[in-house]
Each structure stands twice: as structure tokens, then as C-alpha cells.
Write a protein that holds these residues in place. Structure first.
Motif, PDB file in Angstrom:
ATOM      1  N   LEU A 411      52.252  -8.609  16.751  1.00 48.71           N
ATOM      2  CA  LEU A 411      51.430  -7.176  16.216  1.00 48.71           C
ATOM      3  C   LEU A 411      51.726  -7.992  14.547  1.00 48.71           C
ATOM      4  O   LEU A 411      52.427  -8.605  13.749  1.00 48.71           O
ATOM      5  CB  LEU A 411      53.013  -6.017  16.130  1.00 48.71           C
ATOM      6  CG  LEU A 411      51.932  -4.689  15.357  1.00 48.71           C
ATOM      7  CD1 LEU A 411      52.245  -3.142  16.121  1.00 48.71           C
ATOM      8  CD2 LEU A 411      52.390  -4.238  14.152  1.00 48.71           C
ATOM      9  N   VAL A 439      48.128  -6.874  19.186  1.00 49.98           N
ATOM     10  CA  VAL A 439      47.977  -5.569  18.866  1.00 49.98           C
ATOM     11  C   VAL A 439      47.575  -5.768  17.302  1.00 49.98           C
ATOM     12  O   VAL A 439      48.526  -6.638  15.782  1.00 49.98           O
ATOM     13  CB  VAL A 439      48.686  -5.188  18.802  1.00 49.98           C
ATOM     14  CG1 VAL A 439      48.302  -3.552  17.705  1.00 49.98           C
ATOM     15  CG2 VAL A 439      49.083  -4.738  20.238  1.00 49.98           C
ATOM     16  N   ARG A 461      41.733  -4.251  20.941  1.00 47.28           N
ATOM     17  CA  ARG A 461      43.003  -4.586  20.256  1.00 47.28           C
ATOM     18  C   ARG A 461      43.491  -3.554  18.538  1.00 47.28           C
ATOM     19  O   ARG A 461      44.030  -3.682  18.812  1.00 47.28           O
ATOM     20  CB  ARG A 461      43.360  -6.396  20.201  1.00 47.28           C
ATOM     21  CG  ARG A 461      42.502  -6.229  19.217  1.00 47.28           C
ATOM     22  CD  ARG A 461      43.377  -7.601  18.720  1.00 47.28           C
ATOM     23  NE  ARG A 461      42.674  -9.200  19.231  1.00 47.28           N
ATOM     24  CZ  ARG A 461      43.420 -10.456  19.335  1.00 47.28           C
ATOM     25  NH1 ARG A 461      44.133 -10.758  18.733  1.00 47.28           N
ATOM     26  NH2 ARG A 461      42.975 -10.749  19.919  1.00 47.28           N
ATOM     27  N   THR A 485      39.641   0.742  21.023  1.00 46.35           N
ATOM     28  CA  THR A 485      40.611   1.041  20.917  1.00 46.35           C
ATOM     29  C   THR A 485      41.195   1.497  22.992  1.00 46.35           C
ATOM     30  O   THR A 485      41.297   2.314  23.027  1.00 46.35           O
ATOM     31  CB  THR A 485      41.552   2.047  20.577  1.00 46.35           C
ATOM     32  OG1 THR A 485      41.796   1.531  19.061  1.00 46.35           O
ATOM     33  CG2 THR A 485      43.247   1.574  20.863  1.00 46.35           C
ATOM     34  N   THR A 489      46.896  -1.485  23.583  1.00 51.80           N
ATOM     35  CA  THR A 489      47.263  -0.896  22.120  1.00 51.80           C
ATOM     36  C   THR A 489      47.561   0.051  22.554  1.00 51.80           C
ATOM     37  O   THR A 489      48.700   0.581  21.556  1.00 51.80           O
ATOM     38  CB  THR A 489      46.059  -1.435  21.403  1.00 51.80           C
ATOM     39  OG1 THR A 489      45.600  -2.668  22.043  1.00 51.80           O
ATOM     40  CG2 THR A 489      46.288  -0.949  20.360  1.00 51.80           C
ATOM     41  N   THR A 492      51.294   0.415  23.121  1.00 55.92           N
ATOM     42  CA  THR A 492      52.077  -0.734  22.316  1.00 55.92           C
ATOM     43  C   THR A 492      52.163   0.286  20.941  1.00 55.92           C
ATOM     44  O   THR A 492      53.441  -0.190  20.309  1.00 55.92           O
ATOM     45  CB  THR A 492      51.504  -1.646  22.291  1.00 55.92           C
ATOM     46  OG1 THR A 492      51.257  -2.590  23.107  1.00 55.92           O
ATOM     47  CG2 THR A 492      52.158  -2.503  21.235  1.00 55.92           C
TER      48      THR A 492
END
Length: 699
Positions: A411, A439, A461, A485, A489, A492
Motif C-alpha cells: 500500500l 493499493v 487499484r 475502484t 482494493t 484492503t
């Protein structure tokens, strides 16, 4: 409410009063009453009608036995009791019902206070509200050193400690400490005491370690009964210090709720009277106050807000399936400014994974990493982190001048200058180095997530993670779903928010999302009044009757005029008719001013330089204080309805959750939509209520 608008029937979760005989070491017998609702520690003991009846029957039976020397009450593992079962409140429709609730609690608990046999409260776990009041009715109290929360939180919700707390506590520990526990702590984020702290204040007579708490407490009780231990309690100071403590409490209440919520003031009246009132008179006054407040809209709104924070915030509406979330083992943060530094510490501390910050030059990068290290040192110095934990955190946070350091990150969050083109360029650079499953998140406060991602190879993402400043204090994260999106994603992002111990509200990508859009519309009306000639102090106190945490123009100084202007410009570009730009705000930013006030020992006063910046209005009558308030609240009602019509959020509850957690709006308002309903503003402005009658209000 059910689909048909009918209130669901109240179903009490009965807290049983399980009595058993215990032969004390050294001689003597005690009846030990264990409170247990049959559920695990996540569902604490509460007192409803059946539970109170069980408790009364247990203590009455024990008191009548000639072979028993004393009576003790304790709780199931990890939990003593948290007070009245407030899920029954919606069913309370008359003052007679409310009085019966107050009087029943007093009657049952007084069985412990008036028993001819000594009574002991063995507080083995969380004790709040009526749970603590039950303990206060006992003649003696022990407490586990491991108890994480001891409190009387009623004023936080719109009540008073109505089963003895406002008389018993000050007459035990003095008015000064009682004001802290009953008024100041609830109004300061609903703070609580640890078991050790409660004992230090004199609430308990003895403290024992959690491992053998019950055994040690029973042994201590036996020694008390045999006269081997004497409990001495100092007499409270009933002189001028008592009135001074109550006065301090009134000042604290004024600072927090500005006389907009009645509960803390009713509690302070009872605390003031407790200096000379008999117990009977004190309890009777509690009955009357509790009956009034149980029928108040502030309590209904407070319980609604509490439910939002405790339930809805933990299960965001529209969330992706949790199993789609990807593991996050390394985090990158683009930027090393103040916000980025706060975020770097948060991610490292909560996720316990490597965090890499990057910036344009070594000086900025070193400053950002240095801020994180300094805060770690400060936390360690205050005892919030062990030496070992602090060292581990320092090792997790590093800096890099190149994006290559993010190649193995799961991320990456950008926290750079609020410019869409700059952020889009950052994402394009990141996409060239990060792995396919990484992400990409933005901390933008107002810009379009969809537009930032539009030219990327994998726009699915990209997600918004809008944190609020100060990051360590405000619990909200607006999780912004861009047009493309994808579900992994989103899952997460929501899982990360939970791991960070933040409350997430899922919002659709729209200008300024929820909190900043509402605050900008609201603040815009106040600034517009100043532009029209209303004096700054008059415009700023127009919203005081709501009891907001900060006046609007004080909030402007906290947010920063430059940030406020940027958000206003974003919203003006999208909705020019509702978000006009203020020349005065632009002048404030151009002059480098951080607000409209200067702060001295007597509080804020208008900065003379700011007053000189604002030109005198030409023509027209400046809005009065009531007019400013009406315009600001009408604007809030209109904008909240538009957020719902545009499906930016799923329901009014999400708007309220955002305002409570992201802007600190008080529980006694219920966020904002219950207030707009109660005051008739929602129907006048939008033609309909936000919530059904009886939700967050009496009717």
C-alpha cells in the motif's frame, strides 16, 4: 424501528444474581453474589427490571440468614457491570415510568447500603454507571489492578448518575474528585479511570492483582470482619473547596457544551446540594432529575450517537467482502510533511510493518522522519511505549529519496500538495515501480479520486483514505470509492482502517466527500455574514446554542484559512451557486494569517490586522445573530439532503457518524440530522425528515 415504523418490543438480557456460600479463611461465612448475563466479556452485565429483581431477591435472602456474616457482590470474568440497560429507553414514554426506573434502582441498591450485615463490592472488571453506583452502596470495596475502565459516563450520553452516584461519590471522595469523575471525564471524550487510579482517588479500599483477585479480596474481607483490618476514610472537605469544585465543573461544562445540553448542569446542581443534603433528599433529587432527562431528546440523541459509534462504525455500510482484502506487509508514504509524518507513525505503530517516507529533497525527508522519531521518543518518555517497543518502531520508519523503495510495498499513500495534477503525476510515477497488487491511496481532502486515477493503467487499484487532523485524535477515515475502484482494493482499504483502529465510513467519490463539504457549506454562511458586515464575534457565537466543540471561526483557525480556501474553491468549481468564494477569506490567506483571532490570557480577540483587511460592506443590513444561525442550519439541512440524494453515503446515519467522528460534533445533537429533525429545520428546508419519528428523539 421496524419497516412499518413500530418500535420493536424490548427484550431484556437478564443479568442473573448467582448466590453461593463461601467459607472465609480464618473463619466466617459470606454470601458471594456473582452478576452474570450468560454472555461473553464483549456483552457486559446490565441492569433491567428482571435483573434488578434477581439482585434484590438475592441480597434480601442473604441478609435474612443468621448463619451468614457478610454479603459480597462481584461480576462474571472481566466485567462487573456497566449500569442500566439503556436499550429499554425508547419504551419510556411517561414521567411515571421514568420515576419508577429511578426509584427501583435506588431501592434495590440500598439493600446493600442498609444491610445489617457488612457488604462488600469486589470489582473484578469494568464498572460503569450503575455498576459503579452499586459498588458505592456497599460498605467496603476492593478493585482489581487490571480493571481498564471505571467511570460514571452518564453526562456523556445525556443523563446523570441517577442511582446514587451524585450523592455517594462526593460524600466518599470529596467534591473535587467527584466533579472530575461525574462531569469532566465524560465531557472530555468520555474518559475513564483504571482500577489503580480509582483506588488512588479513594473509590476503593484495597487493590489486588488480577491473577488471584477474588481469593485476595475474600481473604481481605475476612480480616475486615475479624477486626484485623480497619478501613479509615478521610472526611470530605465541606468548606469553600466544595463550592469551588462545583464552580470548576460549571466552567468545564460551559467550555464543552455551552449550556446546550442539560445533563452536566443537573449533575452539578446535585453535586452542589450533596454537601448538606441527607441521603434520602439526595436520592429523591436524583429521581426527579433522572425522570426529566429520561424523557429528554438529548438522551435519545446521545444513545443514537453511541449506537452509531459502537455498531455502525464497526461495520461500514456497503463494505466489500473482508476475505477479498490483501495482506499489507509494507507501507509507503509519498511526502514527509506534518500530515505524512503523523500517518507514518500511525501505520508503523498499528500495523507493525516497515513504513517508508519519501520527499523531494534530503532536508524535507530528514525533517519528516525526525518528527516521527521525536514523537516515538515522546511516547516512550510518557510511558506509553516500552523502551523495546520504541526501538522497534524507530527501526520500522525510514526515508528514501526515490520511489524504488516502494517496489515491494503493498500500500502506498500519497500525502502531497492538494493539486489534482500533482497527485495524478505521483500516481503515474508510482505505477511504474510498484507491484500489480499494490493499493494506491490518496489522502486528499476534497479532490476527485476518479480523476486522479483516470490515466493510469490500473485505475481500479486507487482509493481514497481521507484521514482527519490531528490523525492521532480523530477516529474517522472517509474511505472514498472511485468510479473504477475494485472490490479487493476497497476491502484492503477498509481492513487497513480497522487495523489502524480507525472508524471507516464508505463514501462515493464526490467533491469534498462528507465532512468537509458540510463544514464548508456551514462555515461559508458564517463567513458570508462577516462579508456582509456582521461583526466577527457576533457571527461566531451565532451557533453557540448547538454546543459545538468549537465556534466556526475558531475552527477556521484550527483547519487553517489556506486549507479552507482550497476546499471552498474545489466546491465552488462544482457547485458555484451554493459555495460562493469569499474575498475576505482570500485576503486572509494572501496576508499569511492563520486565523481571525489573537489569543491572550483572557481568551480570543479579533486580530486588528484582520479587521483592517476586511473592507467595510456597502449597503444592506448585516445579518443578526439569529439570522446567521438560521442560514447556517438551513444550509446544513439542504447539503445533507443533497449528499443523500446523490448517494454519496448510504443513509443519514453515515452523515451523523462522519460529523461525530470527523468533526467532533457532540453526542447530544446525535451528529446533525436528529437536531435538524427536532428543530423542524429538515422539513422546512427539504420537505421531509431525515429519520423516522422516535429515532434519536422522543417523538
Amino acid at each position: 424501528m421496524s419497516a412499518g415504523g413500530q418500535r420493536p418490543a424490548y427484550a431484556e438480557v437478564v443479568t442473573r444474581a448467582l448466590a453461593r456460600d463461601v467459607d472465609l479463611p480464618g473463619g466466617g461465612r459470606i454470601v458471594l453474589v456473582t452478576l452474570d448475563n450468560g454472555l461473553d466479556h464483549t456483552r457486559p452485565n446490565t441492569f433491567g427490571p428482571a435483573g434488578l429483581a434477581e439482585l434484590e431477591a438475592a441480597v434480601t435472602a442473604a441478609a435474612a440468614r443468621p448463619d451468614v456474616d457478610a454479603i459480597a457482590v462481584t461480576g462474571k470474568p472481566f466485567g462487573f457491570a456497566v449500569g442500566a440497560d439503556l436499550t429499554a429507553v425508547p419504551g419510556v414514554r411517561s414521567r411515571d415510568q421514568a420515576l419508577e426506573i429511578a426509584r427501583t434502582g435506588h431501592r434495590v441498591f440500598r439493600r446493600f447500603a442498609d444491610s445489617a450485615k457488612p457488604t462488600f463490592a469486589l470489582v473484578n472488571g469494568v464498572a460503569m454507571g450503575g455498576g459503579l453506583e452499586l459498588a458505592l452502596h456497599c460498605r467496603y470495596r476492593t478493585i482489581s489492578a487490571g480493571v481498564p475502565a471505571i467511570s460514571l459516563p452518564e453526562c456523556f450520553l445525556g443523563l446523570i448518575p441517577g442511582w446514587g452516584g451524585t450523592w455517594l461519590l462526593p460524600n466518599l471522595v470529596g467534591a473535587d474528585r467527584a466533579v472530575t469523575v461525574i462531569v469532566e471525564n465524560p465531557l472530555n471524550g468520555n474518559r475513564s479511570l483504571t482500577g489503580r487510579r480509582a483506588a488512588t482517588l479513594g473509590i476503593a479500599d484495597a487493590t489486588f492483582a488480577p491473577a488471584d483477585f477474588l481469593e485476595q479480596s475474600l481473604g481481605w474481607a475476612g480480616r475486615v470482619l475479624r477486626g484485623e483490618v480497619t478501613v479509615d476514610r478521610p472526611e470530605p472537605d465541606r468548606g469553600p473547596a466544595w463550592d469551588a469544585a462545583v464552580g470548576r465543573g460549571r466552567a468545564a461544562a460551559d467550555a464543552k457544551v455551552h449550556a446546550a445540553a442539560p445533563a452536566p448542569y443537573r449533575a452539578l446542581d446535585l453535586l452542589a446540594a450533596a454537601r448538606t443534603a441527607t441521603r434520602d433528599d439526595g436520592f429523591a433529587a436524583e429521581d426527579e432529575a433522572l425522570a426529566d432527562l429520561l424523557l429528554g431528546d438529548e438522551l435519545r440523541a446521545g444513545l443514537y450517537a453511541f449506537d452509531l459509534v459502537q455498531r455502525r462504525a464497526r461495520r461500514p455500510v456497503g463494505a466489500a467482502a473482508p476475505e477479498l482484502a490483501r495482506p499489507v506487509t509494507k507501507v509507503g508514504i509519498v511526502g514527509a510533511g506534518l500530515m505524512a509524518s503523523q500517518l507514518g507513525l500511525l501505520f508503523a505503530r498499528r500495523l507493525q510493518v516497515p513504513v517508508v517516507l519519501t520527499d523531494l529533497d534530503q532536508g524535507r525527508l530528514d525533517a519528516g522522519v525526525g518528527r516521527v522519531q521525536a514523537e516515538i521518543d515522546a511516547l516512550s518518555g510518557r510511558g506509553r511505549l516500552s523502551v523495546e517497543a520504541a526501538a522497534r518502531l524507530r527501526g520500522l520508519v525510514t526515508g528514501s529519496l526515490t520511489l524504488d523503495a516502494f517496489a515491494d510495498a503493498d500500500l502506498v499513500l500519497e500525502a502531497v500538495f492538494e493539486d489534482r495534477a500533482v497527485k495524478a503525476a505521483v500516481f503515474a510515477d508510482l505505477e511504474a515501480v510498484v507491484a500489480d497488487g499494490c493499493v494506491l491511496a490518496t489522502n486528499t481532502s476534497s479532490l476527485s479520486v476518479t480523476e486522479m486515477a483516470a490515466k493510469l493503467r490500473c485505475p481500479e487499484r486507487v482509493v481514497g483514505l481521507h484521514f482527519f487532523n490531528p490523525v492521532a485524535v480523530l477516529p474517522l477515515v472517509e474511505v472514498v470509492r472511485g468510479a473504477r475502484t475494485d472490490q479487493p482494493t476497497l476491502a484492503t482499504a477498509l481492513a487497513v482502517a480497522t487495523s489502524l483502529k480507525k472508524s471507516a465510513v464508505l463514501v462515493r467519490d464526490a467533491p469534498a466527500f462528507v465532512v468537509n463539504r458540510l463544514l464548508t457549506r456551514f462555515l461559508g454562511e458564517v463567513i458570508r455574514a462577516v462579508d456582509a458586515g456582521t461583526p466577527i464575534p457576533v457571527a461566531d457565537r451565532a451557533l453557540a446554542p448547538l454546543g459545538l466543540p468549537l465556534p466556526p471561526l475558531v475552527l477556521l483557525g484550527l483547519v487553517g484559512p489556506a486549507v479552507a480556501l482550497h476546499v471552498a474553491e474545489t466546491l465552488h468549481a462544482a457547485f458555484p451557486e451554493r459555495f460562493p468564494l469569499s474575498g475576505n477569506l482570500a485576503a486572509l490567506v494572501a496576508a499569511g494569517k492563520t486565523g481571525v483571532y489573537t489569543w491572550g490570557p483572557d481568551g480570543p480577540s479579533v486580530d486588528p490586522d484582520v479587521a483592517a483587511l476586511f473592507p467595510a460592506p456597502t449597503g444592506g443590513v448585516p445579518p443578526t445573530e439569529p439570522e446567521v444561525r438560521r442560514r447556517a442550519l438551513d444550509a446544513l439541512a439542504d447539503e445533507a439532503r443533497r449528499l443523500l440524494d446523490e448517494a454519496v453515503v448510504a443513509a443519514p446515519q453515515d452523515i451523523d457518524l462522519c460529523m461525530i467522528l470527523g468533526a467532533g460534533w457532540p453526542f447530544h445533537l446525535g451528529g446533525i440530522t436528529p437536531y435538524l429533525d427536532r428543530a423542524g429545520i429538515a422539513e422546512r428546508v427539504t420537505g421531509r425528515r431525515f429519520l423516522p419519528p422516535g429515532v434519536a428523539s422522543l417523538r
